[in-house]
Design a protein around this motif. Structure first.
Motif, PDB file in Angstrom:
ATOM      1  N   THR A 221       0.829  -1.198   0.000  1.00  0.00           N
ATOM      2  CA  THR A 221       0.000   0.000   0.000  1.00  0.00           C
ATOM      3  C   THR A 221       0.864   1.249   0.000  1.00  0.00           C
ATOM      4  O   THR A 221       1.910   1.298   0.647  1.00  0.00           O
ATOM      5  N   VAL A 222       0.399   2.267  -0.712  1.00  0.00           N
ATOM      6  CA  VAL A 222       1.040   3.587  -0.667  1.00  0.00           C
ATOM      7  C   VAL A 222      -0.050   4.639  -0.837  1.00  0.00           C
ATOM      8  O   VAL A 222      -0.904   4.534  -1.710  1.00  0.00           O
ATOM      9  N   THR A 223      -0.044   5.625   0.065  1.00  0.00           N
ATOM     10  CA  THR A 223      -1.062   6.665   0.071  1.00  0.00           C
ATOM     11  C   THR A 223      -0.416   8.028   0.277  1.00  0.00           C
ATOM     12  O   THR A 223       0.411   8.212   1.176  1.00  0.00           O
ATOM     13  N   LEU A 224      -0.805   8.985  -0.561  1.00  0.00           N
ATOM     14  CA  LEU A 224      -0.423  10.372  -0.393  1.00  0.00           C
ATOM     15  C   LEU A 224      -1.557  11.141   0.246  1.00  0.00           C
ATOM     16  O   LEU A 224      -2.729  10.920  -0.082  1.00  0.00           O
ATOM     17  N   SER A 225      -1.245  12.047   1.163  1.00  0.00           N
ATOM     18  CA  SER A 225      -2.275  12.852   1.822  1.00  0.00           C
ATOM     19  C   SER A 225      -1.877  14.319   1.774  1.00  0.00           C
ATOM     20  O   SER A 225      -0.746  14.691   2.063  1.00  0.00           O
ATOM     21  N   LEU A 226      -2.851  15.150   1.416  1.00  0.00           N
ATOM     22  CA  LEU A 226      -2.673  16.593   1.319  1.00  0.00           C
ATOM     23  C   LEU A 226      -3.640  17.263   2.264  1.00  0.00           C
ATOM     24  O   LEU A 226      -4.845  17.004   2.226  1.00  0.00           O
ATOM     25  N   ASN A 227      -3.131  18.139   3.139  1.00  0.00           N
ATOM     26  CA  ASN A 227      -3.972  18.873   4.092  1.00  0.00           C
ATOM     27  C   ASN A 227      -3.861  20.361   3.816  1.00  0.00           C
ATOM     28  O   ASN A 227      -2.759  20.934   3.869  1.00  0.00           O
ATOM     29  N   LEU A 228      -4.994  20.987   3.507  1.00  0.00           N
ATOM     30  CA  LEU A 228      -5.019  22.407   3.149  1.00  0.00           C
ATOM     31  C   LEU A 228      -5.812  23.212   4.169  1.00  0.00           C
ATOM     32  O   LEU A 228      -6.665  22.686   4.864  1.00  0.00           O
TER      33      LEU A 228
END
Length: 228
Positions: A221-228
């Motif tokens: 598994t690989v996940t990118l997360s962006l928090n704005l």
């Protein structure tokens, strides 16, 4: 250097996975994901997640989940959220069925400290519909995570988690009662920048099959997360 707490927790998870290994039919998979979360006020968040799943046994892409959620934070560590899951299914990369879900959940972050790590938990409820199939299927998905800091600033963590799928109300496409599957994940999460992070690891998905051989998926598994 990984702490003794981290080594012990990772070893315990490995033994659990090893104990069930001999009784299941195996599949090797890859799950890729990306999540963007936007803070619209002090209390409210909107998130959009997309997950694509690939399987050796199913000859490539077999599922895409697009999840839109609205979250409300009554306190710093509690998030109540609800939303919609758009879930097309595939076989050998060809479209086979469309599933729609309503999703509600309550998440409590860092509610207890065990050793050097923190425990978090989530209870998720889903209602599932499939086009050209009658009925509404209900299931619960309790989840618990143990996050162990690997760096002094606490931003890079070793994560151990379990999520269990429990079928509550069945239809033709969700036929088995009770515990349907269990996901155990070991991963490392770390920031790539001030707003972007990554989590990568190994997930073991064990499927309980009545009157048949159980299944076991070995998932990178690989996940990118962006928090704005």
């Amino acid at each position: 250097m990984i702490s003794s707490t981290a080594r012990g927790a990772a070893g315990a998870l490995f033994l659990i996975l090893l104990a069930s290994r001999a009784e299941a039919r195996d599949d090797n998979q890859l799950w890729t994901g990306a999540t963007a979360t936007v803070k619209v006020s002090d209390k409210f968040r909107i998130s959009q997640e997309v997950v694509a799943r690939f399987s050796d046994n199913r000859n490539g892409l077999y599922e895409v989940e697009a999840v839109t959620m609205l979250g409300y934070k009554p306190t710093k560590n509690v998030t109540i959220a609800a939303g919609y899951v758009h879930n097309p299914l595939y076989s050998s990369g060809d479209f086979t069925a469309m599933e729609h879900r309503a999703r509600e959940q309550v998440q409590v972050d860092n509610f207890a400290q065990v050793g050097s790590g923190q425990l978090s938990a989530r209870l998720r409820l889903e209602q599932r519909w499939r086009e050209h199939a009658d009925g509404t299927a209900w299931r619960a998905r309790p989840y618990i995570k143990y996050a162990i800091p690997l760096t002094k600033d606490g931003k890079t963590n070793l994560n151990l988690s379990n999520e269990t799928f429990i079928n509550l109300k069945n239809t033709a496409f969700q036929a088995a009662d009770g515990v349907d599957r269990m996901r155990n994940l070991i991963s490392i999460s770390t920031p790539l920048s001030g707003k972007l992070g990554i989590e990568a690891g190994y997930l073991n998905q064990y499927g309980f099959v009545k009157h048949g051989d159980d299944t076991m998926d070995h998932v990178a598994t690989v996940t990118l997360s962006l928090n704005l």
